[in-house]
Design an enzyme around this catalytic site. Sequence first.
Site, mmCIF file in Angstrom:
data_model
loop_
_atom_site.group_PDB
_atom_site.id
_atom_site.type_symbol
_atom_site.label_atom_id
_atom_site.label_comp_id
_atom_site.label_asym_id
_atom_site.label_seq_id
_atom_site.Cartn_x
_atom_site.Cartn_y
_atom_site.Cartn_z
ATOM 1 N N ASP A 7 0.890 -1.154 0.000
ATOM 2 C CA ASP A 7 0.000 0.000 0.000
ATOM 3 C C ASP A 7 0.931 1.207 0.000
ATOM 4 O OD1 ASP A 7 -1.447 2.223 0.951
ATOM 5 O OD2 ASP A 7 -2.263 1.179 2.680
ATOM 6 N N GLU A 98 -12.286 4.777 7.753
ATOM 7 C CA GLU A 98 -11.816 4.464 9.104
ATOM 8 C C GLU A 98 -11.351 5.708 9.847
ATOM 9 O OE1 GLU A 98 -8.149 2.141 8.974
ATOM 10 O OE2 GLU A 98 -7.648 3.043 7.046
#
Length: 166
Positions: A7, A98
């Site tokens: 990522d 999130e």
Amino acid sequence: MQLNGIDVSKWQGTIDFNQVKSAGIQFAIIRAGYGKELNQKDPKFEENYSNAKIAGIPVGSYLYSYATSVADAEKEADVFLEWIQNKQFEYPVYFDIEDESQASLSRELLTDITVAFCEKVERAGYYVGIYSNKNWLVNKLDYNRIKRFTIWLAQYASSPSYPEPF
């Protein structure tokens, strides 16, 4: 079969994707940006995308969300679609939900936000997923409403304990 991926965003600086590939990394999920404004594009997105492609590393992408309403999520989807237009993805494009600014929202609203973003991006022709941590996936999102999208689980444990497919 387990694949090894990374990522990446501006926080990793300049990445040598040939070195990454030599180290056994098989895919990269690249942050396109965050939020609902065009100027919130990750400054390394284009470079990371191009260099991963040149190195032959398959890619996906994601948007980090700050949406606190369905309207905000739809604006985030519009901006994300602008950033990723004319790009080829071998992996899904993800909605990353999130953020602490969203934590006090109801489960129903968070799920509405997630579904609104995902459906808008999906209608544009992309394979869409949701990225979040176990707590949010279990306690803040309604699995029955999001299960049709692929799940990318963030759980920093020796063995994941999320009870659903991911």
